[in-house]
Scaffold this motif. Structure first.
Motif, short mmCIF file in Angstrom:
data_model
loop_
_atom_site.label_atom_id
_atom_site.label_comp_id
_atom_site.label_asym_id
_atom_site.label_seq_id
_atom_site.Cartn_x
_atom_site.Cartn_y
_atom_site.Cartn_z
N LYS A 23 0.82 -1.21 0.00
CA LYS A 23 0.00 0.00 0.00
C LYS A 23 0.85 1.25 0.00
O LYS A 23 0.54 2.24 -0.67
N ARG A 24 1.97 1.23 0.71
CA ARG A 24 2.76 2.45 0.78
C ARG A 24 3.56 2.70 -0.49
O ARG A 24 4.01 3.82 -0.73
N ILE A 25 3.74 1.68 -1.34
CA ILE A 25 4.37 1.94 -2.64
C ILE A 25 3.33 2.16 -3.73
O ILE A 25 3.67 2.32 -4.90
N GLY A 26 2.05 2.17 -3.34
CA GLY A 26 1.01 2.56 -4.28
C GLY A 26 0.25 1.43 -4.93
O GLY A 26 -0.63 1.68 -5.76
N VAL A 27 0.53 0.18 -4.58
CA VAL A 27 -0.25 -0.95 -5.09
C VAL A 27 -1.28 -1.29 -4.00
O VAL A 27 -1.10 -2.21 -3.22
N GLU A 28 -2.33 -0.50 -3.97
CA GLU A 28 -3.28 -0.54 -2.86
C GLU A 28 -4.32 -1.64 -3.01
O GLU A 28 -5.01 -1.97 -2.05
N ASP A 87 -10.21 -0.41 -16.17
CA ASP A 87 -10.13 0.81 -16.97
C ASP A 87 -9.56 1.97 -16.16
O ASP A 87 -8.67 2.70 -16.61
N LEU A 88 -10.08 2.13 -14.93
CA LEU A 88 -9.65 3.24 -14.09
C LEU A 88 -8.18 3.12 -13.70
O LEU A 88 -7.44 4.10 -13.74
N TRP A 140 -1.58 20.19 -11.67
CA TRP A 140 -1.58 19.36 -10.46
C TRP A 140 -2.94 19.34 -9.77
O TRP A 140 -3.36 18.30 -9.23
N LEU A 141 -3.66 20.46 -9.81
CA LEU A 141 -4.93 20.51 -9.11
C LEU A 141 -6.02 19.77 -9.90
O LEU A 141 -6.90 19.13 -9.31
N ALA A 142 -5.95 19.79 -11.22
CA ALA A 142 -6.87 18.99 -12.03
C ALA A 142 -6.63 17.51 -11.78
O ALA A 142 -7.57 16.71 -11.69
N GLU A 143 -5.36 17.14 -11.64
CA GLU A 143 -5.02 15.75 -11.35
C GLU A 143 -5.52 15.34 -9.96
O GLU A 143 -6.09 14.27 -9.77
N LEU A 144 -5.32 16.22 -8.98
CA LEU A 144 -5.81 15.95 -7.63
C LEU A 144 -7.32 15.79 -7.62
O LEU A 144 -7.86 14.87 -6.99
N ASP A 145 -8.01 16.67 -8.33
CA ASP A 145 -9.47 16.59 -8.40
C ASP A 145 -9.92 15.26 -8.99
O ASP A 145 -10.88 14.65 -8.52
N GLN A 188 -12.22 12.74 -6.81
CA GLN A 188 -13.60 12.57 -7.27
C GLN A 188 -13.88 11.19 -7.84
O GLN A 188 -15.01 10.69 -7.74
N ARG A 189 -12.83 10.55 -8.39
CA ARG A 189 -13.10 9.31 -9.13
C ARG A 189 -12.46 8.06 -8.52
O ARG A 189 -12.73 6.96 -8.99
N THR A 190 -11.62 8.22 -7.52
CA THR A 190 -10.98 7.05 -6.93
C THR A 190 -10.99 7.16 -5.41
O THR A 190 -11.30 8.21 -4.84
N LYS A 191 -10.61 6.05 -4.78
CA LYS A 191 -10.39 6.03 -3.34
C LYS A 191 -8.91 5.86 -3.01
O LYS A 191 -8.54 5.62 -1.86
N LEU A 192 -8.08 6.01 -4.02
CA LEU A 192 -6.65 5.79 -3.84
C LEU A 192 -6.03 6.86 -2.95
O LEU A 192 -6.44 8.02 -2.96
N ARG A 193 -5.04 6.45 -2.22
CA ARG A 193 -4.37 7.31 -1.24
C ARG A 193 -3.01 7.81 -1.72
O ARG A 193 -2.71 9.00 -1.65
N VAL A 194 -2.18 6.90 -2.24
CA VAL A 194 -0.81 7.25 -2.56
C VAL A 194 -0.69 8.32 -3.64
O VAL A 194 0.11 9.26 -3.50
N PRO A 195 -1.46 8.26 -4.75
CA PRO A 195 -1.33 9.34 -5.74
C PRO A 195 -1.68 10.71 -5.16
O PRO A 195 -1.07 11.71 -5.55
N VAL A 196 -2.63 10.75 -4.25
CA VAL A 196 -2.99 12.03 -3.62
C VAL A 196 -1.84 12.56 -2.78
O VAL A 196 -1.49 13.74 -2.84
N LEU A 197 -1.19 11.68 -2.02
CA LEU A 197 -0.01 12.09 -1.26
C LEU A 197 1.07 12.63 -2.19
O LEU A 197 1.69 13.66 -1.91
N ASN A 198 1.30 11.94 -3.31
CA ASN A 198 2.34 12.36 -4.24
C ASN A 198 2.06 13.73 -4.82
O ASN A 198 2.96 14.58 -4.90
N ILE A 199 0.82 13.98 -5.22
CA ILE A 199 0.46 15.28 -5.79
C ILE A 199 0.64 16.39 -4.76
O ILE A 199 0.99 17.53 -5.09
N CYS A 200 0.42 16.03 -3.48
CA CYS A 200 0.60 17.00 -2.39
C CYS A 200 2.03 17.00 -1.86
O CYS A 200 2.28 17.43 -0.72
N ASP A 201 2.96 16.51 -2.66
CA ASP A 201 4.40 16.55 -2.35
C ASP A 201 4.78 15.74 -1.12
O ASP A 201 5.63 16.14 -0.31
#
Length: 429
Positions: free
Chosen positions: A195-200, A280-281, A299-304, A308-321
């Motif tokens: 999970k912490r490497i992004g394969v949630e 697909d997602l 970056w903010l379009a990617e965060l949105d 809005q479309r996933t429950k993923l955690r790691v990509p959100v952390l990455n976008i927020c540095d």
């Protein structure tokens, strides 16, 4: 680097022994030792100093893999070891030094891959590093042809970067049992690590797929393999990054990658059926992150998109540095402080957004605002979160108080337009 262990373990969960060629800083070895079923791990590196330095590496949740009684290090040349040992392995993985370092070519030739093949048990797997950014597309194809000549049952996997993983399968080809295939996401040590490497979720393993052996054969049809007799097929030329990116993007584009995955005869034979649903997602997620990491993005379009479309955690952390490793350090630092240190506040903002706890994220950002925002990124994030949290008047007041540049800004125009259309936000001025 952890996926060099977890990918073959997921597809061959009955694995009892493994061979790691080239130790590095021990990240892949650490992943292997988290797997409770593993009975032995042999590690080969030509440098004694690499093993001597292993005790100096530290990290939260990390312990020196060489202390594990299942791990046996060998100071030896990898080719000589493969020729001299009589042992057979369930999994072999290799992460040699950078490809154009002197001598590394000898670990990427057709003859070397033949040595690996001969040391595998029937039904076993090899995973091998192919850093695409270190070679020209033609050189990459020469390596792929050498690999495919030995492993016709092959696949390439990758996350959202240019670090490709060559996977080779020695027949017979079988699918893992469903209950065993789930174990990596159920056992505490491996589940947390994945999970912490992004394969949630297991399905994200499927979205690592790039191509199979049939596609490898097609794109290397007229390409000569890298061999011991022609080592200069791996030249001293530095690759052009744009050319490498364009070559890779053709395989990262989500709809084409998903089509190759679903039509692959190899996938039909080896991949768990439950990992083939709702993909697909996940393939789209990889494409978005690939484009962002290699060429930048809004970056903010990617965060949105992720919120809005996933429950993923790691990509959100990455976008927020931030990321799970950085966040763990921040949490440890905060535990030893009486108040929340300003240095770790950005990581806690990232955590709150990743948890979809927007009230908490807003509270932390308001504290940042009182001290003075570190950058305009925090200002835009707070404005966006106020709207997302249905507190539009707060967003309007925040935007009105901010002195923005007078010249036209495409990012600001996009954000104001989005917030206006979706939340009734009234832009300043």
């Amino acid at each position: 680097m952890r996926l060099f262990a977890y990918l073959p373990l997921a597809l061959r969960p009955q694995t009892e022994n493994a061979l790691l060629l080239c130790y590095g800083v021990g990240v892949t070895a650490d992943a292997f030792t988290r797997y409770a079923r593993l009975k032995s791990l042999d590690v080969v590196d030509i440098s004694k100093e690499v093993f001597d330095l292993a005790e100096g590496y530290i990290g939260l949740g990390y312990s020196n893999p060489l202390r594990d009684p299942r791990v046996k290090p060998f100071v030896q040349d990898a080719r000589f070891f493969l020729q001299a040992t009589g042992k057979q392995y369930d999994v072999i993985t290799g992460e040699p030094p950078p490809l154009k370092v002197s001598g590394t070519v000898n670990l990427y030739t057709e003859q070397f891959f033949s040595l690996v093949y001969n040391r595998l048990n029937n039904g076993s797997i090899v995973s091998f590093w192919l850093p695409l950014y270190q070679v020209t597309p033609m050189e990459a194809k020469s390596i792929l042809r050498a690999f495919h000549n030995v492993f016709p049952n092959a696949a390439i996997c990758a996350t959202s970067d240019l670090e490709w993983i060559m996977m080779g399968f020695k027949p017979p080809l079988t699918k893992p049992k469903q209950d065993l295939a789930r174990q990596l996401w159920m056992a505490s040590g491996t589940a947390l690590d994945l999970k912490r490497i992004g394969v949630e979720a297991p399905e994200q393993m499927s979205a690592l797929f790039v191509m199979d052996g049939e596609e490898m054969a097609e794109i290397t049809r007229d390409v000569a393999p890298l061999t011991d007799f022609y080592p200069k097929r791996l030249s001293d030329v530095h690759p052009d990054p744009d050319t490498v990116y364009r070559f890779a993007y053709g395989y990262m584009e989500s709809s084409a990658a998903l089509r190759r995955f679903r039509s692959s005869s190899l996938i039909q034979k080896i991949w768990p059926d439950e990992w083939k649903r709702s993909l697909d997602l996940y393939f789209l997620v990889r494409e978005i992150r690939f484009r962002s990491e290699l060429s930048g993005s809004n970056w903010l379009a990617e965060l949105d998109f992720f919120l809005q479309r996933t429950k993923l955690r790691v990509p959100v952390l990455n976008i927020c540095d931030s990321d799970e490793f950085r966040l763990a350090l921040a949490q440890d630092f905060a535990r030893r402080s009486q108040t929340l240190p300003a240095e770790v506040s950005p990581d806690f903002v990232a955590e709150a957004v990743a948890q979809r706890d927007f009230d908490r994220a807003i509270q932390l950002l308001e504290s940042e605002r009182e001290r003075g925002f570190r950058s305009d990124k925090d200002f835009f994030l707070l404005t966006y979160l106020y709207c997302l949290n249905r507190r539009v008047e707060k967003a309007e007041a925040l935007a009105a108080a901010k002195a923005l540049p007078r010249e036209k800004d495409s990012f600001v125009d996009w954000l104001w337009g989005k917030l206006q259309a979706e939340y009734g936000f009234r832009p300043p001025g």
